[in-house]
Every structure is written in C-alpha cells, then in structure tokens.
Design a protein around this motif. Structure first.
Motif, PDB file in Angstrom:
ATOM      1  N   ILE A 137       0.842  -1.178   0.032  1.00  0.00           N
ATOM      2  CA  ILE A 137       0.072   0.045  -0.025  1.00  0.00           C
ATOM      3  C   ILE A 137       0.847   1.394  -0.020  1.00  0.00           C
ATOM      4  O   ILE A 137       0.650   2.116  -0.898  1.00  0.00           O
ATOM      5  CB  ILE A 137      -0.936   0.061   1.419  1.00  0.00           C
ATOM      6  N   ALA A 138       1.904   1.285   0.901  1.00  0.00           N
ATOM      7  CA  ALA A 138       2.706   2.491   0.898  1.00  0.00           C
ATOM      8  C   ALA A 138       3.582   2.783  -0.425  1.00  0.00           C
ATOM      9  O   ALA A 138       3.571   3.905  -0.731  1.00  0.00           O
ATOM     10  CB  ALA A 138       3.923   2.196   2.020  1.00  0.00           C
ATOM     11  N   PHE A 139       3.925   1.562  -1.146  1.00  0.00           N
ATOM     12  CA  PHE A 139       4.826   2.071  -2.308  1.00  0.00           C
ATOM     13  C   PHE A 139       3.926   2.381  -3.327  1.00  0.00           C
ATOM     14  O   PHE A 139       4.146   3.033  -4.333  1.00  0.00           O
ATOM     15  CB  PHE A 139       5.505   0.840  -2.834  1.00  0.00           C
ATOM     16  N   THR A 140       2.550   1.727  -3.247  1.00  0.00           N
ATOM     17  CA  THR A 140       1.486   2.317  -4.532  1.00  0.00           C
ATOM     18  C   THR A 140       1.308   3.628  -4.148  1.00  0.00           C
ATOM     19  O   THR A 140       0.898   4.197  -5.320  1.00  0.00           O
ATOM     20  CB  THR A 140       0.355   1.225  -4.436  1.00  0.00           C
ATOM     21  N   CYS A 141       0.937   3.888  -3.051  1.00  0.00           N
ATOM     22  CA  CYS A 141       0.507   5.366  -2.836  1.00  0.00           C
ATOM     23  C   CYS A 141       1.818   6.508  -3.134  1.00  0.00           C
ATOM     24  O   CYS A 141       1.536   7.234  -3.927  1.00  0.00           O
ATOM     25  CB  CYS A 141       0.203   5.455  -1.292  1.00  0.00           C
ATOM     26  N   MET A 246       9.467   6.438 -10.013  1.00  0.00           N
ATOM     27  CA  MET A 246       8.655   5.591 -10.708  1.00  0.00           C
ATOM     28  C   MET A 246       9.163   4.098 -10.731  1.00  0.00           C
ATOM     29  O   MET A 246       8.465   3.195 -10.052  1.00  0.00           O
ATOM     30  CB  MET A 246       7.990   6.091 -11.783  1.00  0.00           C
ATOM     31  N   PRO A 247      10.464   3.778 -11.540  1.00  0.00           N
ATOM     32  CA  PRO A 247      10.664   2.499 -11.636  1.00  0.00           C
ATOM     33  C   PRO A 247      10.946   1.686 -10.447  1.00  0.00           C
ATOM     34  O   PRO A 247      10.446   0.449 -10.165  1.00  0.00           O
ATOM     35  CB  PRO A 247      12.013   2.567 -12.371  1.00  0.00           C
ATOM     36  N   ALA A 248      11.601   2.495  -9.413  1.00  0.00           N
ATOM     37  CA  ALA A 248      12.169   2.074  -8.076  1.00  0.00           C
ATOM     38  C   ALA A 248      10.712   1.579  -7.379  1.00  0.00           C
ATOM     39  O   ALA A 248      10.828   0.799  -6.560  1.00  0.00           O
ATOM     40  CB  ALA A 248      13.029   2.953  -7.256  1.00  0.00           C
ATOM     41  N   ALA A 249       9.568   2.603  -7.323  1.00  0.00           N
ATOM     42  CA  ALA A 249       8.482   2.299  -6.624  1.00  0.00           C
ATOM     43  C   ALA A 249       7.688   1.299  -7.273  1.00  0.00           C
ATOM     44  O   ALA A 249       7.094   0.409  -6.491  1.00  0.00           O
ATOM     45  CB  ALA A 249       7.463   3.511  -6.692  1.00  0.00           C
ATOM     46  N   ILE A 250       7.686   0.840  -8.582  1.00  0.00           N
ATOM     47  CA  ILE A 250       6.884  -0.153  -9.176  1.00  0.00           C
ATOM     48  C   ILE A 250       7.593  -1.219  -8.677  1.00  0.00           C
ATOM     49  O   ILE A 250       7.021  -2.620  -8.292  1.00  0.00           O
ATOM     50  CB  ILE A 250       6.804   0.226 -10.731  1.00  0.00           C
ATOM     51  N   ALA A 251       8.900  -1.365  -8.970  1.00  0.00           N
ATOM     52  CA  ALA A 251       9.818  -2.662  -8.868  1.00  0.00           C
ATOM     53  C   ALA A 251       9.414  -3.052  -7.016  1.00  0.00           C
ATOM     54  O   ALA A 251       9.308  -4.117  -7.064  1.00  0.00           O
ATOM     55  CB  ALA A 251      11.288  -2.469  -8.954  1.00  0.00           C
ATOM     56  N   SER A 252       9.432  -1.947  -6.038  1.00  0.00           N
ATOM     57  CA  SER A 252       9.257  -2.316  -4.844  1.00  0.00           C
ATOM     58  C   SER A 252       7.841  -2.872  -4.722  1.00  0.00           C
ATOM     59  O   SER A 252       7.615  -3.853  -3.930  1.00  0.00           O
ATOM     60  CB  SER A 252       9.441  -1.055  -4.144  1.00  0.00           C
ATOM     61  N   ALA A 307       4.948  11.957   2.212  1.00  0.00           N
ATOM     62  CA  ALA A 307       4.260  11.081   3.283  1.00  0.00           C
ATOM     63  C   ALA A 307       4.443   9.566   3.035  1.00  0.00           C
ATOM     64  O   ALA A 307       4.772   8.666   3.939  1.00  0.00           O
ATOM     65  CB  ALA A 307       3.065  11.598   3.881  1.00  0.00           C
ATOM     66  N   ALA A 308       3.731   9.060   1.873  1.00  0.00           N
ATOM     67  CA  ALA A 308       3.669   7.865   1.816  1.00  0.00           C
ATOM     68  C   ALA A 308       5.301   6.986   1.507  1.00  0.00           C
ATOM     69  O   ALA A 308       5.388   5.916   1.734  1.00  0.00           O
ATOM     70  CB  ALA A 308       3.010   7.421   0.326  1.00  0.00           C
ATOM     71  N   THR A 309       6.220   7.910   1.036  1.00  0.00           N
ATOM     72  CA  THR A 309       7.546   7.409   0.909  1.00  0.00           C
ATOM     73  C   THR A 309       8.256   6.968   2.275  1.00  0.00           C
ATOM     74  O   THR A 309       8.688   6.169   2.435  1.00  0.00           O
ATOM     75  CB  THR A 309       8.510   8.488   0.017  1.00  0.00           C
ATOM     76  N   PHE A 310       7.915   7.932   3.301  1.00  0.00           N
ATOM     77  CA  PHE A 310       8.556   7.801   4.599  1.00  0.00           C
ATOM     78  C   PHE A 310       7.779   6.829   5.394  1.00  0.00           C
ATOM     79  O   PHE A 310       8.370   5.901   6.002  1.00  0.00           O
ATOM     80  CB  PHE A 310       8.377   9.397   5.261  1.00  0.00           C
TER      81      PHE A 310
END
Length: 326
Positions: A137-141, A246-252, A307-310
């Motif tokens: 949820i956090a990475f998607t947000c 974006m690529p890092a968040a999608i991969a995560s 906020a979602a990243t932290f």
C-alpha cells in the motif's frame, strides 16, 4: 495480444466517430486494451529479475516507453493543424497493428510457473492478500501520488499554455518534448543506480526533488515571470523526479509478494491511473482562468507522495530489523 487487438479496435472506433460521445467511448475501449501493455510489461520484468534488477530494468524499459509520449504531442499537434484530428487515430491503429505482429512473433512467455485456468475468485483473493500488506500500500501510494503530480500538469497545461499564454497546439506539443526528456533522464538515473543504491533511496530522492520542482513552479506562477520556458522548465524538475522514483516504486510494489507479481502490477497500476484520472478531473473543476489551481494541486500530491515514501521507508526499516539475527 488480446489487449493490443482491443486497442486497435478502439483506435478505429475513434477515427470513425461521428460524435463526441462515440469518440469518448472509443477512447475507453482503447484504454481497456492499451493498459495491458503497462500492466504486463511490469509483471514480465518481475518474472525474470529480482527487486533491484527489476528497478534497473524498469528504468531502461520506461525510457523506451516515454519515446511515444515524447513524440505524441508534437505529432498530434502537427496532424491536427495540417490534416485533422482523425489522422492521429488512424496512425495509432497502424502502430497498434504493427505492435501486435511484433509481439506475436517475438515475445515469449515469461511466467514459467505452472498455471491453472484463471479464476476471478483467485484474482480477488490475490488483491485481498496484497491489500493486507502495508508495504504494498505504501509503495503504491508513493507512486500514485507522484504520478498524479504529472497528470495534474497534463490535464491543466494545454489550457495554461494555449488559452492563457497563447501558444499553438504545435508549439505546445514541441514544448512538451522537454518534459519527456526530463522523465527519460530520471529513468536513466534510476536504471543506472538501482542495483548500486537500492530502491528506497531512489524513491526518497525522487519524492523530495519533486517538492523542489513544485516550489520553483510556484514561485514563477505567483511572482513571475510565467512563460513557456519557466513553466516547462520547472515541470522538468518534477518530471525528472518522477522518472527517478517511478521504476523503483513499481519494482518495490510488485516485489512485496513476487508470487503475485501480475496481480500486484494490475492493482498498483489501477491505483496509479485511478488517482491520475481523479487528478485530471479535479484540476479541470478548479480551473479559474489562472494557473494557480494547477500548482496548488501539484503541491498537495507532492506532499502526499513524500508522506507515503516515509511510511514505506519506516516499514522497510522495521522489516529489515525483524529479519536481522539477534
């Protein structure tokens, strides 16, 4: 292959549409088919790479994917000015047909796990599992809110650049090329550094740099001078940050449960473009004859992405601590 076929059919519907209602319907059909490329490309990469390698590969693949949006506004502007708007949809149908042939001949299956007949209940069950994962949820947000900063600009920029600043559609299209170059540069940064630094530092850097771009754009909007150069120049900072994140968040997101990579890609993509759709609609509702609603909304989504990243970092640190030996 089915998705590309639906996309081609939707493009032809748009090209032949006699009314705005049928044009919108054709665009919906296009989206229903075209999204297969976005969702399945991410799942395919996760099939063959681990998390950090996937982030690197996604960076390179996204660079290629950005070439079309980089050329599209300029090509669309020229086609509209010189031939008419229907020509763009005939071009899209032709490109889709060529892509269908290429995928049919060259794209091999990457999901080598034993597959059973797909069941809707199993898909819903996969979504339920993913929605119980705070990290997913956090990475998607983080990726959805960051993407919304771009789509807010995408929804408002034609009005600001053409109606308020007096640019032609062709001029706007060529100005937009700078945005795509910035995104590609961010993708390249992510691709080069993902395996060395890991995904979390890239996500954090991208989200914070996005806010820097927001502050620069806000300065020009509220204090001036606002011009094509300052508007698109400040947006290049935001877009570069998006390209890095974006690529890092999608991969995560798709690595939280690698066994559910396809479902994770679909669910994360739905959230990303769902938030983006809301962003473009809301910024249109807020339009007041100035560029101020656009920057306020970009700023809000930037704060939410940070906020979602932290939140994602806190979860990652907690999981790393739990996994380390006593």
């Amino acid at each position: 292959l089915v998705g590309i076929g639906i996309y081609v059919f939707g493009s032809i519907l748009c090209a032949l549409a006699p009314s705005i209602e049928l044009l919108v319907a054709g665009r919906i059909v296009e989206a229903l088919g075209g999204v297969a490329g976005v969702v399945l490309a991410r799942a395919i990469i996760r099939d063959v790479y681990d998390r950090n390698q996937a982030a690197s590969a996604l960076g390179y693949v996204t660079m290629v994917m950005v070439v079309a949006p980089m050329l599209a506004p300029a090509a669309g502007g020229i086609l509209e000015d010189q031939v008419g708007w229907r020509a763009a949809f005939w071009l899209m149908a032709g490109i889709g047909a060529a892509l269908f042939a290429l995928a049919f001949m060259r794209l091999n299956e990457t999901n080598l796990n034993e597959r059973s007949k797909p069941r809707f209940g199993a898909l819903v069950g996969s979504f339920a599992i993913l929605l119980r994962q705070p990290a997913f949820i956090a990475f998607t947000c983080a990726m959805s809110f960051a993407s919304a900063t771009f789509f807010t600009f995408l929804g408002a920029a034609p009005y600001v650049a053409i109606n308020l600043m007096g640019n032609t559609p062709t001029e706007y299209g060529f100005a937009f090329v700078s945005i795509s170059i910035a995104f590609m540069s961010g993708n390249f940064t992510s691709a080069r550094l993902a395996q060395r630094l890991g995904t979390m530092p890239l996500i954090l850097t991208g989200s914070l740099l996005c806010m820097v771009g927001v502050l620069v754009m806000a300065w020009f909007i509220f204090f001036g001078p606002l011009s094509t150069v300052t508007l698109f120049g400040s947006m290049m900072i935001i877009t570069y940050a998006n390209g890095t994140l974006m690529p890092a968040a999608i991969a995560s997101a798709v690595s939280v449960r690698p066994d559910l990579a396809g479902a994770a890609s679909g669910l994360a993509g739905s959230a990303q473009f769902g938030v983006a759709g809301i962003a473009t609609y809301v910024v249109a509702l807020l339009a007041d004859g100035t560029a101020e609603p656009m920057i306020w909304q970009i700023g809000v989504f930037s704060v939410l992405s940070i906020a979602a990243t932290f939140w994602a970092r806190a979860i990652s640190n907690r999981q790393a601590g739990a996994a380390s030996p006593p």
